[in-house]
Motif scaffolding. Structure first.
Motif, PDB file in Angstrom:
ATOM      1  N   UNK A 161       0.827  -1.203   0.000  1.00  0.00           N
ATOM      2  CA  UNK A 161       0.000   0.000   0.000  1.00  0.00           C
ATOM      3  C   UNK A 161       0.868   1.263   0.000  1.00  0.00           C
ATOM      4  N   UNK A 162       1.890   1.278   0.845  1.00  0.00           N
ATOM      5  CA  UNK A 162       2.767   2.443   0.917  1.00  0.00           C
ATOM      6  C   UNK A 162       3.573   2.595  -0.368  1.00  0.00           C
ATOM      7  N   UNK A 163       3.987   1.481  -0.955  1.00  0.00           N
ATOM      8  CA  UNK A 163       4.713   1.528  -2.234  1.00  0.00           C
ATOM      9  C   UNK A 163       3.842   2.160  -3.310  1.00  0.00           C
ATOM     10  N   UNK A 164       2.562   1.779  -3.333  1.00  0.00           N
ATOM     11  CA  UNK A 164       1.641   2.326  -4.337  1.00  0.00           C
ATOM     12  C   UNK A 164       1.345   3.805  -4.105  1.00  0.00           C
ATOM     13  N   UNK A 165       1.565   4.283  -2.903  1.00  0.00           N
ATOM     14  CA  UNK A 165       1.384   5.706  -2.602  1.00  0.00           C
ATOM     15  C   UNK A 165       2.659   6.490  -2.875  1.00  0.00           C
TER      16      UNK A 165
END
Length: 137
Positions: A45-49
């Motif tokens: 999730x953080x990577x996609x953000x």
């Protein structure tokens, strides 16, 4: 061997964040490595953000804003994540050897998910298009 391997994961990530990474070494494989580093360190999730936001800053700093593609960026992150879930690799170097399709047959891999041309679509560049053939699960 690709030049990005001359940098540790930490150096590579920091140079990217600071917009100091030499664009000549920011190859397709280096993009995949960035996704691998972020997913391993922060989760999907953080990577996609983080990656899309920081990649837009990076391409702007090197005068390549027209090369940024939201769909391609997020699809690559999702593809890397898919293979991470199947991997026992402890380093990106091991990972890319284990799954060379990500590097050598990426367009073919994306063609399994998208019937539309996500590489040249203005819509795909601006916002993430969900796959129309096979979802990323």
């Amino acid at each position: 061997m690709e030049k990005h391997f001359e940098l540790s994961d930490s150096e590579f990530k920091q140079q990217f964040i600071n917009c100091e990474l030499n664009p000549e070494i920011f190859t397709h494989e280096a993009h995949l490595r960035l996704a691998w580093i972020y997913i391993k360190k922060y989760g999907i999730e953080q990577a996609e953000t983080n990656i899309p936001r920081q990649l837009r800053e990076y391409v702007k700093s090197v005068g390549a804003e027209n090369k940024y593609n939201t769909t391609l960026t997020l699809a690559a992150i999702k593809a890397v994540y898919h293979f991470i879930l199947k991997s026992d690799a402890n380093s990106f170097r091991e990972f890319i050897i284990e799954f060379p399709r990500l590097k050598n047959n990426f367009r073919e891999l994306m063609a399994c998910h998208y019937g539309v041309d996500i590489y040249n679509s203005q819509k795909a560049k601006m916002k993430f298009l969900e796959p129309d053939l096979l979802p990323f699960d």
